[in-house]
Design an enzyme around this catalytic site. Structure first.
Site, PDB file in Angstrom:
ATOM      1  N   GLU A 276     -24.303 132.502  80.755  1.00 21.61           N
ATOM      2  CA  GLU A 276     -25.194 131.684  81.330  1.00 21.61           C
ATOM      3  C   GLU A 276     -25.416 130.278  80.586  1.00 21.61           C
ATOM      4  OE1 GLU A 276     -27.713 134.651  84.145  1.00 21.61           O
ATOM      5  OE2 GLU A 276     -28.722 133.774  82.207  1.00 21.61           O
ATOM      6  N   VAL A 277     -24.194 129.498  80.321  1.00 19.13           N
ATOM      7  CA  VAL A 277     -24.173 128.340  79.324  1.00 19.13           C
ATOM      8  C   VAL A 277     -24.463 127.292  80.766  1.00 19.13           C
ATOM      9  CG1 VAL A 277     -23.198 126.852  77.950  1.00 19.13           C
ATOM     10  CG2 VAL A 277     -22.805 129.288  77.864  1.00 19.13           C
TER      11      VAL A 277
END
Length: 610
Positions: A276-277
């Protein structure tokens, strides 16, 4: 007589000549052997010099030996022509035996030490992979909220091992005792170095593989929330993700990893997160890079995690890396393969819902197999994935998730070149660093037990259920999502959280529905200090009793919580789940006592109050 004298003199001359020619040849032979000794001594000096580069040392050693053997042979060839013309035939047998024994002892001792010590140390690390062939069942301890004290881990590690767990994924976040410039990252209640050593000892004692987890890209809120690191954010106003292209970013990550790895030198696996960048590609650095590289967002992501992977393998040879798979899902196998990441790490496919799509998971496995990954991990959930502010763990929800994962695991033989390494049962404590707490660990122990036994037996039928109930000392009721009569470590907190969850808010609401409270003690009455004392007397004692009951209960609850958690966890949990209701109850008691003393006087007008 003269002839006899000439004969004697001639013999003496011949003897003298023989002695003269024999003596120089012996000297020359000795000189040649000494030279041979210097040759080997010289090579030993070179070896000592090369010890700084072990890999190069082995290669040089292997390449040099044929040359040295050839050199020795040439020495023998040089000696023979020099000796033969000088010696009579009967002297040859005397010379050859002397050459052989003197050359042999000098060759043998020099060759053996040069091969043995240099090759073996470098070959041992290259030995076949000793990773367990049986799949691992790893319990995830998320320490970014409600981190348990070590003395509680001492109680539950044996239980986890008995339930079928054989590893712990320790997500440190701000609970690691960072030092130096990184000391700003640690919580004031962070584990001490001694705590970590004790955790490692406990894990080893109960045959639990310990795997550290440190985020290196996304979910770096605990780092990027500090003003010192604002400049390293991908999005200036959000602390979620690291700008991997910013000066100092890689230094920060390497320092974090080095400090954690230093405390876990025995670790076989290391999880680097990378899920989840958020906001990837939004910084000015990233925009410029994307413009110069055809907008390849996948490559932007892979460049950073691959660089981290290479750093880790230099930090510890043979370390096996793991990272969450969500950022790979839209990438082509070719893109991943081009990065070389498949040689450094394994993806962990995660899904926490009860009705997950097995075909979709199968598609990911096929993609990662094509990308060249050798192993793949899965991640389920036993808590913290059914609601951002969930207080009570829905056991059946997580059971169904594990039953779905069982089907995926059973399908793995169809994938010929990728192996299933293990499953992590995640136990999220927060959805991210800045969100509220999910279920406390003791509250989720029954769910964890059900899930571990389901993995062990393949389903949660009679045998698995009986084993859970034996180990936890309770009766599992899936329809009610509870474990009745529990006696596991932390079961007192389990029971009290249930009581708070079920009764606190409802008990306050119930008394507010009292006929006299609704009719004579409304918010308007309390605001204007206007009520009939006779009517208040009908519920005053019940209100006070309810408050005293909850006060006494919460005092016990505090004591039980303090045995497991640090003060920050207790205060946060009370503020989020108790304070609103108990403060309301206290406020009602204060108001009723104050207004009764007014003896039913006229209401106070707001204007007069001013």
């Amino acid at each position: 007589m003269n002839k006899l004298m000439r004969l004697i003199v001639g013999c003496l001359v011949i003897v003298a000549m023989v002695k003269f020619f024999y003596h120089p040849s012996s000297s020359r032979k000795t000189h040649q052997i000494i030279q041979g000794g210097k040759f080997w001594a010289g090579s030993q000096l070179n070896v000592a010099h090369n010890q700084e580069d072990p890999v190069k040392e082995v290669q040089d050693n292997l390449e040099d030996h044929p040359v040295k053997e050839k050199t020795i042979q040439s020495h023998e060839e040089e000696l023979e022509p020099k000796l033969e013309p000088k010696l009579e035939p009967k002297l040859e047998p005397k010379l050859e035996p002397k050459l052989e024994p003197k050359l042999e002892p000098k060759l043998e001792p020099k060759l053996e030490p040069k091969l043995e010590p240099k090759l073996e140390p470098k070959l041992e690390p290259e030995a076949p992979d000793d990773s367990p062939t049986d799949a691992l069942n790893i319990v995830h301890l998320d320490l970014k909220g409600a981190a348990p004290k070590v003395k509680y881990l001492k109680e539950i590690f044996p239980l986890l091992s008995s339930l079928g767990a054989n590893g712990i994924l320790l997500e440190y976040e701000d609970m690691f005792p960072y030092e130096g410039e990184l000391s700003i990252l640690k919580s004031r209640f962070a584990y001490s170095p001694e705590d970590i050593e004790e955790i490692k000892t406990l894990a080893k004692e109960h045959k639990l593989e310990l795997i550290p987890l440190v985020q290196v890209f996304g979910h770096m809120e605990f780092v990027l929330k500090h003003e010192k690191y604002f400049k390293l954010r991908e999005v200036e106003t959000f602390p979620n993700s690291l700008n991997s292209l910013a000066q100092g970013s890689m230094d920060l990550v390497q320092d974090m990893l080095t400090q954690v790895m230093k405390k876990h030198p025995e670790a076989k696996w290391f999880h680097i997160g990378a899920d989840e960048v958020r906001g990837l590609g939004e910084s000015e650095d990233s925009k410029r890079w994307l413009e110069a590289n055809g907008g390849d967002m996948g490559k932007l992501f892979l460049n950073h995690v691959t660089a981290v992977g290479r750093f880790m393998t230099k930090l510890k040879k043979g370390i096996k890396l793991i990272l969450w798979d969500d950022m790979f899902r839209k990438l082509s196998p070719e893109t991943v393969k081009e990065s070389g990441l498949q040689e450094l790490a394994s993806p962990m496919i995660w899904n926490y819902i009860p009705n997950m799509d097995e075909k979709e998971i199968g598609g990911y496995i096929s993609k990662y197999e094509k990308a060249g990954f050798k192993t793949v991990w899965f991640a389920s959930a036993f808590k913290g994935a059914s609601g951002i502010d969930q207080n009570w763990t829905p056991i059946n929800h997580h059971l169904q998730n594990h039953l779905q994962w069982q089907k995926v695991i059973a399908s793995m033989p169809q994938y010929k070149s990728v192996r299933f390494q293990g499953l992590v049962l995640t136990g999220w404590q927060r959805y991210e660093h800045h969100t509220v707490l999910c279920e406390l660990l003791p509250v989720a122990i029954p769910s964890l037990a059900v899930c571990l036994q389901t993995l062990k037996y393949g389903s949660f039928e009679a045998k698995a259920q009986s084993e859970v109930q034996r180990l936890l000392g309770c009766q599992i009721e899936l329809s009610k999502n509870e474990c009745k009569g529990a006696s596991f470590p932390g079961s007192d907190v389990y029971e009290m959280v249930k009581k708070i969850n079920d009764n606190l808010e409802s008990s306050v609401k119930k008394i507010l529905q009292n006929y006299h409270v609704k009719g004579s003690f409304s918010a308007y009455n309390r605001k204007h200090n206007f009520a009939n004392p006779r009517n208040l007397a009908f519920f005053k004692d019940d209100l006070k009793k309810l408050m005293d009951k909850w006060d006494a209960f919460l005092l016990t609850f505090r004591q039980s919580m303090e045995a497991i958690f640090y003060p920050d966890t207790l205060e946060e949990w009370l503020e989020e789940n108790v304070s609103e209701h108990i403060e309301r109850l206290h406020g009602l008691v204060v108001d009723v006592e104050r207004i009764i003393k007014l003896n039913g006087q006229p209401k106070v007008e707001p204007l007069k109050n001013r």
